[in-house]
Design an enzyme around this catalytic site. Sequence first.
Site, mmCIF file in Angstrom:
data_model
loop_
_atom_site.group_PDB
_atom_site.id
_atom_site.type_symbol
_atom_site.label_atom_id
_atom_site.label_comp_id
_atom_site.label_asym_id
_atom_site.label_seq_id
_atom_site.Cartn_x
_atom_site.Cartn_y
_atom_site.Cartn_z
ATOM 1 N N GLY A 1 34.270 40.004 33.989
ATOM 2 C CA GLY A 1 34.923 41.316 33.974
ATOM 3 C C GLY A 1 35.954 41.439 35.074
ATOM 4 N N GLY A 2 36.568 40.331 35.420
ATOM 5 C CA GLY A 2 37.483 40.286 36.554
ATOM 6 C C GLY A 2 38.790 41.017 36.382
ATOM 7 N N THR A 3 39.134 41.424 35.162
ATOM 8 C CA THR A 3 40.393 42.142 34.965
ATOM 9 C C THR A 3 40.204 43.654 34.892
ATOM 10 O OG1 THR A 3 40.242 41.893 32.564
ATOM 11 C CG2 THR A 3 41.463 40.195 33.770
ATOM 12 N N GLY A 4 38.972 44.114 35.080
ATOM 13 C CA GLY A 4 38.697 45.542 35.024
ATOM 14 C C GLY A 4 39.013 46.262 36.320
ATOM 15 N N LEU B 1 37.135 47.553 38.712
ATOM 16 C CA LEU B 1 36.447 47.023 39.884
ATOM 17 C C LEU B 1 36.579 45.507 39.968
ATOM 18 C CD1 LEU B 1 34.651 47.588 42.311
ATOM 19 C CD2 LEU B 1 32.659 47.412 40.811
ATOM 20 N N GLY B 2 36.535 44.848 38.819
ATOM 21 C CA GLY B 2 36.561 43.388 38.801
ATOM 22 C C GLY B 2 37.757 42.788 39.508
ATOM 23 N N ARG C 1 37.915 35.432 28.633
ATOM 24 C CA ARG C 1 37.436 35.499 27.249
ATOM 25 C C ARG C 1 38.548 35.079 26.295
ATOM 26 N NH1 ARG C 1 36.953 40.331 25.723
ATOM 27 N NH2 ARG C 1 37.758 41.429 27.548
ATOM 28 N N LYS D 1 20.728 50.135 31.685
ATOM 29 C CA LYS D 1 20.735 49.477 32.995
ATOM 30 C C LYS D 1 19.328 49.053 33.403
ATOM 31 C CE LYS D 1 24.850 51.380 35.241
ATOM 32 N NZ LYS D 1 25.349 52.035 36.471
#
Length: 206
Positions: free
Chosen positions: A10-13, A15-16, A35, A138
């Site tokens: 999720g590095g492009t979000g 927070l990511g 992905r 969660k």
Amino acid sequence: MGKSKVLIVGGTGYLGKRLVKASLEEGHETYVVHRPEINVDIERVQMLLSFKEKGATLVSASFNDHQSLVDAVKLVDVVICAISGVHLRSHHILLQLKLVDAIKQAGNVKRFLPSEFGTDPARMKNTIGAERVVFNDKMEVRKAIEEANIPFTYISANCCAGYFLGGLGQPGHYLPSTDFVHLLGDGNKKGTNNIYKYIYFSYKKV
């Protein structure tokens, strides 16, 4: 402190991308999941290429391909998941169950940080509605992590600064209103709440 090999999912979000930046600045060997289906999103592709230019390694993996996740996890010591799980996207949180399975099979991860970063679900037992679904998801992920005996760290910042503090508790507003205040309930409560007291940082490491 020794350096780690860190995989960020999720590095492009929102927070990511900040986690990728911080990991690189700290000198960790940083891997970012790419992905295959992201190719249609030019902005995200450009972001990934900028990570690569700064020293990150892009790793092709997908939640739809278990072996690709296992192969990605085997490259690192630490896995950080930053996929979104807010509002109606709680099903994204449950995708982490596939990541948990991959970490368990790989057997080499020294620390897993799942996508928490919001309100601590263990403290939200009385929540109702759509948010209840998110917190339940969660907790399901936490249960899977702990049952798999994966070393973990849960980080919960209570989402107060991001969602409530800027708008002084006014739903849907990220800046303080200059012309009105919406009182929740009937407005007849004999006390006041200081929103700042809700800012806390929960940290659980095993």
